[in-house]
Scaffold this active site. Structure first.
Site, PDB file in Angstrom:
ATOM      1  N   ASN A  21       0.827  -1.207   0.000  1.00  0.00           N
ATOM      2  CA  ASN A  21       0.000   0.000   0.000  1.00  0.00           C
ATOM      3  C   ASN A  21       0.859   1.254   0.000  1.00  0.00           C
ATOM      4  O   ASN A  21       1.980   1.248   0.500  1.00  0.00           O
ATOM      5  CB  ASN A  21      -0.954   0.004   1.211  1.00  0.00           C
ATOM      6  CG  ASN A  21      -1.905  -1.195   1.155  1.00  0.00           C
ATOM      7  OD1 ASN A  21      -2.039  -1.835   0.099  1.00  0.00           O
ATOM      8  ND2 ASN A  21      -2.515  -1.528   2.273  1.00  0.00           N
ATOM      9  N   VAL A  22       0.293   2.295  -0.555  1.00  0.00           N
ATOM     10  CA  VAL A  22       1.033   3.575  -0.678  1.00  0.00           C
ATOM     11  C   VAL A  22       0.367   4.669   0.163  1.00  0.00           C
ATOM     12  O   VAL A  22       0.789   5.808   0.137  1.00  0.00           O
ATOM     13  CB  VAL A  22       1.101   3.998  -2.171  1.00  0.00           C
ATOM     14  CG1 VAL A  22       1.891   2.971  -2.975  1.00  0.00           C
ATOM     15  CG2 VAL A  22      -0.277   4.213  -2.770  1.00  0.00           C
ATOM     16  N   HIS A  36       6.005  -0.651  -2.531  1.00  0.00           N
ATOM     17  CA  HIS A  36       5.616   0.116  -3.720  1.00  0.00           C
ATOM     18  C   HIS A  36       5.669   1.618  -3.489  1.00  0.00           C
ATOM     19  O   HIS A  36       4.951   2.383  -4.123  1.00  0.00           O
ATOM     20  CB  HIS A  36       4.206  -0.301  -4.174  1.00  0.00           C
ATOM     21  CG  HIS A  36       4.155  -1.730  -4.622  1.00  0.00           C
ATOM     22  ND1 HIS A  36       2.981  -2.431  -4.721  1.00  0.00           N
ATOM     23  CD2 HIS A  36       5.133  -2.593  -4.988  1.00  0.00           C
ATOM     24  CE1 HIS A  36       3.233  -3.668  -5.148  1.00  0.00           C
ATOM     25  NE2 HIS A  36       4.542  -3.793  -5.304  1.00  0.00           N
TER      26      HIS A  36
HETATM   27  C1  BV8 Z   1       9.003  -5.088 -11.163  1.00  0.00           C
HETATM   28  C2  BV8 Z   1       1.820   1.530  -6.880  1.00  0.00           C
HETATM   29  C3  BV8 Z   1      11.035  -5.516 -12.386  1.00  0.00           C
HETATM   30  C4  BV8 Z   1       1.259   2.545  -7.805  1.00  0.00           C
HETATM   31  C5  BV8 Z   1       1.565  -0.676  -7.817  1.00  0.00           C
HETATM   32  C6  BV8 Z   1       7.184 -11.362 -12.287  1.00  0.00           C
HETATM   33  C7  BV8 Z   1       8.241 -10.848 -11.564  1.00  0.00           C
HETATM   34  C8  BV8 Z   1       8.453  -9.483 -11.494  1.00  0.00           C
HETATM   35  C9  BV8 Z   1       7.592  -8.601 -12.155  1.00  0.00           C
HETATM   36  C10 BV8 Z   1       6.542  -9.116 -12.877  1.00  0.00           C
HETATM   37  C11 BV8 Z   1       6.341 -10.495 -12.942  1.00  0.00           C
HETATM   38  N1  BV8 Z   1       5.242 -10.705 -13.715  1.00  0.00           N
HETATM   39  C12 BV8 Z   1       4.764  -9.515 -14.121  1.00  0.00           C
HETATM   40  C13 BV8 Z   1       5.527  -8.535 -13.640  1.00  0.00           C
HETATM   41  C14 BV8 Z   1       5.320  -7.133 -13.889  1.00  0.00           C
HETATM   42  C15 BV8 Z   1       4.436  -6.473 -12.825  1.00  0.00           C
HETATM   43  C16 BV8 Z   1       3.293  -7.312 -12.340  1.00  0.00           C
HETATM   44  O1  BV8 Z   1       3.374  -7.954 -11.299  1.00  0.00           O
HETATM   45  N2  BV8 Z   1       2.200  -7.309 -13.056  1.00  0.00           N
HETATM   46  C17 BV8 Z   1       1.040  -8.061 -12.616  1.00  0.00           C
HETATM   47  C18 BV8 Z   1      -0.210  -7.220 -12.762  1.00  0.00           C
HETATM   48  C19 BV8 Z   1       1.002  -9.352 -13.401  1.00  0.00           C
HETATM   49  N3  BV8 Z   1       5.265  -6.090 -11.701  1.00  0.00           N
HETATM   50  C20 BV8 Z   1       5.930  -4.929 -11.774  1.00  0.00           C
HETATM   51  O2  BV8 Z   1       5.955  -4.222 -12.757  1.00  0.00           O
HETATM   52  C21 BV8 Z   1       6.732  -4.531 -10.540  1.00  0.00           C
HETATM   53  N4  BV8 Z   1       8.052  -4.162 -10.973  1.00  0.00           N
HETATM   54  O3  BV8 Z   1       8.872  -6.228 -10.843  1.00  0.00           O
HETATM   55  O4  BV8 Z   1      10.141  -4.571 -11.804  1.00  0.00           O
HETATM   56  C22 BV8 Z   1      10.350  -6.055 -13.636  1.00  0.00           C
HETATM   57  C23 BV8 Z   1       9.686  -5.187 -14.480  1.00  0.00           C
HETATM   58  C24 BV8 Z   1       9.054  -5.697 -15.636  1.00  0.00           C
HETATM   59  C25 BV8 Z   1       9.065  -7.067 -15.901  1.00  0.00           C
HETATM   60  C26 BV8 Z   1       9.722  -7.924 -15.011  1.00  0.00           C
HETATM   61  C27 BV8 Z   1      10.376  -7.419 -13.878  1.00  0.00           C
HETATM   62  C28 BV8 Z   1       6.120  -3.283  -9.876  1.00  0.00           C
HETATM   63  C29 BV8 Z   1       4.793  -3.603  -9.279  1.00  0.00           C
HETATM   64  C30 BV8 Z   1       4.284  -2.394  -8.464  1.00  0.00           C
HETATM   65  C31 BV8 Z   1       3.252  -1.664  -9.258  1.00  0.00           C
HETATM   66  N5  BV8 Z   1       2.690  -0.592  -8.421  1.00  0.00           N
HETATM   67  N6  BV8 Z   1       1.081   0.324  -7.074  1.00  0.00           N
HETATM   68  C32 BV8 Z   1      -0.094   3.010  -7.316  1.00  0.00           C
HETATM   69  O5  BV8 Z   1      -0.569   2.577  -6.244  1.00  0.00           O
HETATM   70  O6  BV8 Z   1      -0.665   3.829  -8.051  1.00  0.00           O
HETATM   71  S1  BV8 Z   1       0.666  -2.094  -7.924  1.00  0.00           S
HETATM   72  C33 BV8 Z   1      -0.745  -2.072  -6.999  1.00  0.00           C
HETATM   73  O7  BV8 Z   1      -1.094  -3.462  -6.880  1.00  0.00           O
HETATM   74  C34 BV8 Z   1      -0.690  -1.581  -5.568  1.00  0.00           C
HETATM   75  O8  BV8 Z   1       0.598  -1.403  -5.042  1.00  0.00           O
HETATM   76  C35 BV8 Z   1      -1.396  -2.718  -4.827  1.00  0.00           C
HETATM   77  O9  BV8 Z   1      -1.129  -2.725  -3.499  1.00  0.00           O
HETATM   78  C36 BV8 Z   1      -0.829  -3.847  -5.542  1.00  0.00           C
HETATM   79  C37 BV8 Z   1      -1.398  -5.194  -5.298  1.00  0.00           C
HETATM   80  O10 BV8 Z   1      -2.793  -5.065  -5.388  1.00  0.00           O
HETATM   81  P1  BV8 Z   1      -3.603  -5.436  -4.052  1.00  0.00           P
HETATM   82  O11 BV8 Z   1      -3.083  -4.599  -2.949  1.00  0.00           O
HETATM   83  O12 BV8 Z   1      -3.558  -6.902  -3.884  1.00  0.00           O
HETATM   84  O13 BV8 Z   1      -5.034  -4.909  -4.415  1.00  0.00           O
HETATM   85  P2  BV8 Z   1      -6.163  -5.696  -5.234  1.00  0.00           P
HETATM   86  O14 BV8 Z   1      -7.235  -4.733  -5.537  1.00  0.00           O
HETATM   87  O15 BV8 Z   1      -5.513  -6.469  -6.336  1.00  0.00           O
HETATM   88  O16 BV8 Z   1      -6.717  -6.786  -4.192  1.00  0.00           O
HETATM   89  C38 BV8 Z   1      -7.370  -6.349  -3.006  1.00  0.00           C
HETATM   90  C39 BV8 Z   1      -7.750  -7.604  -2.247  1.00  0.00           C
HETATM   91  O17 BV8 Z   1      -8.326  -7.207  -1.007  1.00  0.00           O
HETATM   92  C40 BV8 Z   1      -8.796  -8.468  -2.958  1.00  0.00           C
HETATM   93  O18 BV8 Z   1      -8.359  -9.814  -2.955  1.00  0.00           O
HETATM   94  C41 BV8 Z   1     -10.054  -8.316  -2.093  1.00  0.00           C
HETATM   95  O19 BV8 Z   1     -10.788  -9.521  -2.036  1.00  0.00           O
HETATM   96  C42 BV8 Z   1      -9.448  -8.010  -0.742  1.00  0.00           C
HETATM   97  N7  BV8 Z   1     -10.307  -7.243   0.166  1.00  0.00           N
HETATM   98  C43 BV8 Z   1     -11.285  -6.355  -0.146  1.00  0.00           C
HETATM   99  N8  BV8 Z   1     -11.805  -5.842   1.011  1.00  0.00           N
HETATM  100  C44 BV8 Z   1     -11.120  -6.410   2.037  1.00  0.00           C
HETATM  101  C45 BV8 Z   1     -10.163  -7.299   1.510  1.00  0.00           C
HETATM  102  N9  BV8 Z   1      -9.330  -8.016   2.279  1.00  0.00           N
HETATM  103  C46 BV8 Z   1      -9.436  -7.862   3.619  1.00  0.00           C
HETATM  104  N10 BV8 Z   1     -10.326  -7.033   4.201  1.00  0.00           N
HETATM  105  C47 BV8 Z   1     -11.186  -6.294   3.449  1.00  0.00           C
HETATM  106  N11 BV8 Z   1     -12.074  -5.465   4.056  1.00  0.00           N
END
Ligand code: BV8
Ligand code: ZN
Length: 246
Positions: free
Chosen positions: A101-102, A118
């Site tokens: 989280n940010v 992040h």
């Molecule tokens: C990187 C900041 C090197 C900005 C964000 C494999 C290895 C490495 C990288 C990759 C890889 N495969 C793909 C990649 C690239 C990419 C990636 O992971 N893509 C995904 C989409 C497939 N990763 C990157 O680019 C990372 N960089 O590794 O650099 C590299 C680069 C390229 C290629 C290879 C290597 C950088 C990732 C960071 C991106 N920045 N945010 C901003 O905030 O504006 S990401 C963003 O997603 C947030 O940080 C967020 O926190 C994060 C994860 O999301 P979640 O927090 O899980 O949120 P989400 O909505 O998804 O889920 C919420 C959950 O809460 C749900 O399950 C829901 O059911 C639950 N919930 C709801 N209510 C409640 C609850 N739980 C509990 N209580 C409740 N009340």
């Protein structure tokens, strides 16, 4: 949803705890998640708004979108889940909180030494010379501020395609490799490398607990899933630990 006796027994004073949180932990504070049906990515395109390419092709749009999110985050408060995590840190000597989280709501609730994988949405820096700028800008302005070196100023979050801060990811991996219990709370476990952490913990023999009202790609690998909001589950856990006289 009952917390298992096994988990309560494991949570002793010498238990090494690592916790990864995602935006679900802030949902009960009124902060949008990303991938829920009403989440940010259902309304906005991450590639356009949470990437350097997106910023360079439309800096005003990205700057305004972050200011829109900053205004929401400035208006919300930590919820019982954040406070319970801060209380848990006081109970256990070997405790590491890692967040994706940010919004810095963990810190507002009293958590310290939070590992921010992040970055954070409060601070800014220059894209050219990396000069840091705190959030002294008018959040209603669409004009992207510039540094004295001429570079544009950007939010200090980690965008898609960007490396995570070296120290943060190294500390997070160390905590995952050296814990007895790993909690994954409020995250869809879709974003890497953060999503690797619970699997690393599991491969080292840790007991993995997921707290999330919904199923995620981690669920089948977790030893225990508490299908509840973190604002309910975490205070309940603290209560049970107090009964156990931790
Ligand atoms: C990187 C900041 C090197 C900005 C964000 C494999 C290895 C490495 C990288 C990759 C890889 N495969 C793909 C990649 C690239 C990419 C990636 O992971 N893509 C995904 C989409 C497939 N990763 C990157 O680019 C990372 N960089 O590794 O650099 C590299 C680069 C390229 C290629 C290879 C290597 C950088 C990732 C960071 C991106 N920045 N945010 C901003 O905030 O504006 S990401 C963003 O997603 C947030 O940080 C967020 O926190 C994060 C994860 O999301 P979640 O927090 O899980 O949120 P989400 O909505 O998804 O889920 C919420 C959950 O809460 C749900 O399950 C829901 O059911 C639950 N919930 C709801 N209510 C409640 C609850 N739980 C509990 N209580 C409740 N009340
Ligand atoms: Zn500069």
């Amino acid at each position: 949803m009952k917390i298992s006796n096994k988990l309560i027994e494991l949570l002793d004073l010498d238990c090494r705890i690592a916790i990864l949180t995602g935006t679900g932990v802030s949902a009960e504070s009124g902060v949008s998640t990303f991938r829920d049906p009403d989440g940010l990515w259902s309304r906005f395109n991450p590639a356009e708004l949470a990437s350097m390419n997106g910023f360079m092709s439309n800096p005003e749009l990205v700057w305004s979108w972050y200011n829109y999110r900053r205004e929401i985050i400035n208006s919300v408060k930590p919820n019982p889940g954040h406070y319970a995590l801060a209380e848990m840190q006081k109970l256990f000597p070997y405790y590491t909180l890692i967040t994706q989280n940010v919004d810095r709501l963990h810190q507002s609730a009293g958590s310290s030494n939070v590992i921010e994988l992040h970055g954070n949405i409060i601070d800014n820096h220059c894209v050219r010379c990396e000069e840091p700028f705190s959030n002294e800008f008018d959040l209603r302005s669409k004009v992207v501020p510039h540094c004295k070196c001429g570079g544009m100023i950007r939010p200090s979050v980690v965008w898609f395609g960007e490396m995570l801060p070296d120290a943060a990811i190294a500390d997070a991996y160390y905590a995952a490799e050296n814990c007895d219990v790993f909690f994954s709370i409020g995250t869809s476990a879709e974003v890497f490398p953060a999503a690797n952490l619970p699997h690393i913990a599991r491969s080292k023999g840790a007991y993995v607990v997921e707290i999330n009202p919904n199923q995620t790609s981690l669920s089948n690998y977790a030893d225990e899933c508490l299908r509840q909001p973190s604002g309910i589950a975490m205070p309940e856990l603290i209560l049970q630990l107090k009964v156990k006289k931790i």
